[in-house]
Write an enzyme that holds these catalytic residues in place. Structure first.
Site, short mmCIF file in Angstrom:
data_model
loop_
_atom_site.label_atom_id
_atom_site.label_comp_id
_atom_site.label_asym_id
_atom_site.label_seq_id
_atom_site.Cartn_x
_atom_site.Cartn_y
_atom_site.Cartn_z
N SER A 228 0.84 -1.20 0.00
CA SER A 228 0.00 0.00 0.00
C SER A 228 0.87 1.25 0.00
CB SER A 228 -0.87 0.02 1.25
OG SER A 228 -1.51 1.27 1.41
N TYR A 241 -2.28 -1.07 10.74
CA TYR A 241 -2.33 -1.49 9.33
C TYR A 241 -1.10 -1.01 8.56
CZ TYR A 241 -3.92 -1.45 4.44
OH TYR A 241 -4.02 -1.63 3.08
#
Ligand code: NAD
Ligand code: MG
Length: 336
Positions: A228, A241
């Site tokens: 990401s 995360y």
């Protein structure tokens, strides 16, 4: 159904098209149409990316985790009616975690249309999304294997690989894509249980699955992991995360070095804000969802379909010198 709705050509159509050339193919010289294999099926019109897909504001919406793509408004585009293959992955045997929705589903559709057999893993409550994907894979005349189960369980991760290998008759492409993202304004709001859930899904499961898959991967095989933009530029609400995505980016690079001599390539995809169930099932706050993707230079979120060809490219045999790389797709922001 008219041909524009029908999506990809079947393999027989592709073979026929390549064999005869396309009457409509323009040529520079104006002489007989060129017969270039694979050209016509994937030809695309010039399209403005800024107006191609919905822009914010979006409706506020919440679903219980892990959410269903079929219940999102607007429904995400995974390339169901648009992705056209040209046999780039003919005969490949692929396992995709989180293959029911989002980037995993877009990759599953694209891989099947490129000629691969595809096994997908998903959480059991995602059966309705998974069924749609299996039907789409089978519509290409390919094998589609559905393997529901919870990736936080090591024994299941080992079983998942075993079932994929037996269902596909082998394994050469692993897409480690499933992920858990829950937004919390403060580190004080993250319980040990939540922290553990994120780590188990995003770090332990890929570790278990890659270990189980490795004995089956012959030279030429590939591993692709979804990381990401959060790996490089974390937002304050994704403390747990974001660090798992940094870990993913890091293992892509270490494993690529470790496995290069065995002929196995390891690469990653780093999406920016993409319109998927993960965001409407706790991944983003309602305020963030309303404006989702609006902060990017493109001014809108990406759709899973816009990343499908990246997963294909990283898996394709002609990308044979690319390993240890991370391919970003974030509408103009994000790194790398
Ligand atoms: P998604 O919700 O469509 O996919 C995530 C999938 O993870 C789910 O469909 C589910 O099948 C799977 N999953 C999660 N926990 C699981 C568990 N315990 N057991 C089995 N399966 C489980 O959302 P997505 O955005 O397509 O996510 C795919 C990947 O993309 C994730 O790794 C996510 O972190 C990453 N990503 C997403 C974005 C974004 O903006 N959507 C941005 C960057 C990276
Ligand atoms: Mg899902």
């Amino acid at each position: 159904m008219d041909s524009s709705e029908r999506g990809p050509m079947s393999r027989r159509e592709i073979v026929n098209t390549v064999g005869t050339g396309l009457a409509a193919t323009p040529t520079v010289s104006g002489s007989a149409p060129a017969q270039r294999p694979g050209r016509a099926p994937t030809a695309q019109a010039l399209t403005d990316p800024t107006s191609k897909y919905p822009r914010p504001p979006f409706q506020r919406q919440a679903q219980p985790w892990p959410g269903l793509a079929s219940e999102m408004d607007p429904r995400p585009d995974h390339g169901e009616t648009s992705y056209r293959g040209s046999g780039r992955l003919l005969g490949r045997k692929v396992l995709i975690t989180g293959g029911d929705s989002g980037m995993g589903r877009a990759a599953a559709i694209a891989y099947a249309r490129e000629g691969a057999d595809v096994a997908i893993n998903y959480f059991p409550s995602e059966e309705p999304d998974a069924r749609e994907v299996i039907d789409l894979i089978k519509a290409e005349g390919r094998t589609g294997v559905a393997i529901p189960g919870d990736l936080r369980d090591e024994a299941f991760c080992q079983d998942l690989v075993a079932k994929a290998v037996s269902g596909l008759g082998g394994l050469d492409t692993l897409v480690s894509n499933a992920g858990r993202q829950q937004a919390h304004d403060s580190i004080l709001d993250i319980s040990t249980e939540q922290f553990d859930w994120t780590m188990k899904t995003n770090i332990y499961a890929p570790f278990w699955i890659i270990k189980a898959a490795l004995p089956h991967l012959k030279p030429g095989s590939v591993i692709i992991a979804t990381t990401s933009e959060q790996a490089y530029d974390p937002t304050p609400d994704l403390y747990d995360y974001a660090q798992t995505k940094a870990a993913t980016m890091n293992f892509i690079k270490s494993l690529a070095k470790q496995l290069a001599s065995r002929g196995i390539r390891v690469n990653g995809v780093a999406p920016g804000p993409i319109w998927t169930p993960l965001q409407v099932s706790g991944g983003a706050s309602q305020q963030k969802l309303e404006k989702f993707g609006g902060q990017t230079p493109m001014g809108r979120p990406g759709q899973p379909a816009e990343l499908a060809s990246i997963y294909v490219q990283l898996a394709a045999a002609d990308a044979s010198y690319a390993t240890g790389q991370v391919y970003g797709s974030a509408g103009g922001s994000g790194q790398p």
